[in-house]
Design a protein around this motif. Structure first.
Motif, PDB file in Angstrom:
ATOM      1  N   LYS A  11       0.878  -1.176   0.000  1.00  0.00           N
ATOM      2  CA  LYS A  11       0.000   0.000   0.000  1.00  0.00           C
ATOM      3  C   LYS A  11       0.911   1.219   0.000  1.00  0.00           C
ATOM      4  O   LYS A  11       2.044   1.153   0.484  1.00  0.00           O
ATOM      5  CB  LYS A  11      -0.860   0.051   1.281  1.00  0.00           C
ATOM      6  CG  LYS A  11      -1.722  -1.175   1.556  1.00  0.00           C
ATOM      7  CD  LYS A  11      -3.011  -1.128   0.782  1.00  0.00           C
ATOM      8  CE  LYS A  11      -3.916  -2.331   1.037  1.00  0.00           C
ATOM      9  NZ  LYS A  11      -3.333  -3.650   0.841  1.00  0.00           N
ATOM     10  N   ARG A  14       2.474   6.810   3.744  1.00  0.00           N
ATOM     11  CA  ARG A  14       2.768   8.245   3.793  1.00  0.00           C
ATOM     12  C   ARG A  14       3.135   8.708   5.192  1.00  0.00           C
ATOM     13  O   ARG A  14       3.106   9.893   5.490  1.00  0.00           O
ATOM     14  CB  ARG A  14       1.568   9.033   3.231  1.00  0.00           C
ATOM     15  CG  ARG A  14       1.264   8.682   1.767  1.00  0.00           C
ATOM     16  CD  ARG A  14       0.111   9.456   1.187  1.00  0.00           C
ATOM     17  NE  ARG A  14      -0.110   9.136  -0.237  1.00  0.00           N
ATOM     18  CZ  ARG A  14      -0.870   8.161  -0.693  1.00  0.00           C
ATOM     19  NH1 ARG A  14      -1.527   7.370   0.151  1.00  0.00           N
ATOM     20  NH2 ARG A  14      -1.011   7.947  -1.996  1.00  0.00           N
ATOM     21  N   GLN A  66       5.416  17.167  -0.146  1.00  0.00           N
ATOM     22  CA  GLN A  66       5.032  15.844   0.406  1.00  0.00           C
ATOM     23  C   GLN A  66       6.146  15.419   1.382  1.00  0.00           C
ATOM     24  O   GLN A  66       7.067  14.676   1.028  1.00  0.00           O
ATOM     25  CB  GLN A  66       4.841  14.842  -0.723  1.00  0.00           C
ATOM     26  CG  GLN A  66       3.740  15.290  -1.715  1.00  0.00           C
ATOM     27  CD  GLN A  66       3.430  14.237  -2.758  1.00  0.00           C
ATOM     28  OE1 GLN A  66       2.613  13.338  -2.518  1.00  0.00           O
ATOM     29  NE2 GLN A  66       4.055  14.319  -3.907  1.00  0.00           N
ATOM     30  N   TRP A 118       4.961   5.569  -4.456  1.00  0.00           N
ATOM     31  CA  TRP A 118       5.381   6.111  -5.754  1.00  0.00           C
ATOM     32  C   TRP A 118       5.026   7.584  -5.786  1.00  0.00           C
ATOM     33  O   TRP A 118       3.871   7.956  -5.530  1.00  0.00           O
ATOM     34  CB  TRP A 118       4.633   5.377  -6.864  1.00  0.00           C
ATOM     35  CG  TRP A 118       5.142   5.649  -8.241  1.00  0.00           C
ATOM     36  CD1 TRP A 118       5.203   6.860  -8.868  1.00  0.00           C
ATOM     37  CD2 TRP A 118       5.652   4.686  -9.170  1.00  0.00           C
ATOM     38  NE1 TRP A 118       5.719   6.720 -10.127  1.00  0.00           N
ATOM     39  CE2 TRP A 118       6.001   5.389 -10.344  1.00  0.00           C
ATOM     40  CE3 TRP A 118       5.840   3.295  -9.112  1.00  0.00           C
ATOM     41  CZ2 TRP A 118       6.521   4.754 -11.460  1.00  0.00           C
ATOM     42  CZ3 TRP A 118       6.355   2.669 -10.231  1.00  0.00           C
ATOM     43  CH2 TRP A 118       6.696   3.397 -11.388  1.00  0.00           C
ATOM     44  N   LEU A 119       5.976   8.424  -6.079  1.00  0.00           N
ATOM     45  CA  LEU A 119       5.705   9.859  -6.203  1.00  0.00           C
ATOM     46  C   LEU A 119       5.907  10.290  -7.650  1.00  0.00           C
ATOM     47  O   LEU A 119       6.992  10.135  -8.209  1.00  0.00           O
ATOM     48  CB  LEU A 119       6.632  10.689  -5.306  1.00  0.00           C
ATOM     49  CG  LEU A 119       6.474  10.544  -3.794  1.00  0.00           C
ATOM     50  CD1 LEU A 119       7.307  11.595  -3.083  1.00  0.00           C
ATOM     51  CD2 LEU A 119       5.027  10.667  -3.376  1.00  0.00           C
ATOM     52  N   ALA A 121       4.225  13.360  -8.462  1.00  0.00           N
ATOM     53  CA  ALA A 121       3.988  14.805  -8.372  1.00  0.00           C
ATOM     54  C   ALA A 121       5.249  15.483  -7.855  1.00  0.00           C
ATOM     55  O   ALA A 121       5.482  15.553  -6.646  1.00  0.00           O
ATOM     56  CB  ALA A 121       2.801  15.081  -7.448  1.00  0.00           C
ATOM     57  N   ARG A 157     -10.432  -0.568  -6.274  1.00  0.00           N
ATOM     58  CA  ARG A 157      -9.962  -0.877  -7.620  1.00  0.00           C
ATOM     59  C   ARG A 157     -11.168  -1.165  -8.523  1.00  0.00           C
ATOM     60  O   ARG A 157     -12.219  -1.584  -8.054  1.00  0.00           O
ATOM     61  CB  ARG A 157      -9.061  -2.114  -7.616  1.00  0.00           C
ATOM     62  CG  ARG A 157      -7.739  -1.928  -6.872  1.00  0.00           C
ATOM     63  CD  ARG A 157      -6.828  -0.949  -7.594  1.00  0.00           C
ATOM     64  NE  ARG A 157      -5.459  -1.023  -7.115  1.00  0.00           N
ATOM     65  CZ  ARG A 157      -4.917  -0.213  -6.189  1.00  0.00           C
ATOM     66  NH1 ARG A 157      -5.650   0.733  -5.637  1.00  0.00           N
ATOM     67  NH2 ARG A 157      -3.659  -0.356  -5.832  1.00  0.00           N
TER      68      ARG A 157
END
Ligand SMILES: Cc1cc2nc3c(=O)[nH]c(=O)nc-3n(C[C@H](O)[C@H](O)[C@H](O)COP(=O)(O)O)c2cc1C
Length: 171
Positions: A11, A14, A66, A118-119, A121, A157
């Motif tokens: 998942k 963050r 972030q 995964w970034l 932005a 999903r």
């Protein structure tokens, strides 16, 4: 952990613990990327492992603030070395190569009990400047790497029927 378990347990994380990642655990994650498949086996990639706190902080700011990227003890930044090299299908091999290797590393990270996110932005120009990535290369993705300090709920999903069709394209 088998592959499907890693896939289903992964998942986006963050929130990270202030806990170092052992060198052998990190090596194992990186090895998963190193041996990933690539177009023509060109391995058109370079991954920057960012240990330095101040650098991760700058990267987090370049990634729309972030800050969890700085909170984790490590970050990995994936770069395509020759992104203008396109395959017969017209797509950049390097961008795909880096994406595949990134995915492999994220799954191995899951097996090792580590979190990733995964970034996409981020301001690529700013990231290049911070890390000294040459102009001609592309920064494809970044991820924090560290021990999760949250248990994210699974995101929804699309159904199997929406995602897959058989024999012919069908929306
Ligand atoms: C190409 C790509 C770009 C993404 N960019 C970001 C991002 O910049 N920031 C972020 O918090 N999550 C980002 N994500 C994570 C997605 O939001 C996440 O994968 C999606 O919501 C599904 O959740 P899950 O990863 O927990 O299964 C990105 C994921 C992908 C594949």
């Amino acid at each position: 952990m088998d592959v499907f378990t890693a896939i289903s347990q992964r998942k986006s994380v963050r929130k990270y613990k202030d806990k170092a990642v052992d060198e052998d655990v990190l090596r194992r994650v990186l090895e998963a990327g190193r041996i990933a498949p690539s177009a023509g086996n060109r391995q058109d990639w370079k991954f920057i492992v960012v240990r330095d706190n101040e650098t991760r902080h700058k990267l987090a700011i370049a990634a729309k603030g972030q800050m969890f990227l700085a909170q984790a003890p490590l970050a990995i930044v994936g770069c395509a070395i020759e992104p203008t090299y396109v395959m017969m299908c017209g797509q950049s091999a390097g961008i795909l190569d880096v994406s595949i290797a990134f995915s492999f590393m994220m799954l191995e990270a899951t097996e090792q009990g580590l979190g990733t996110c995964w970034l996409g932005a981020f301001d690529e120009g700013a990231v290049k400047k911070i890390l000294g990535v040459p102009d001609a290369m592309r920064v494809v993705a970044m991820t924090p790497l560290g021990y999760p300090d949250e248990t994210p709920a699974g995101r929804p999903r699309k159904s199997m029927e929406e995602v897959f069709c058989y024999d012919r394209f069908q929306l």
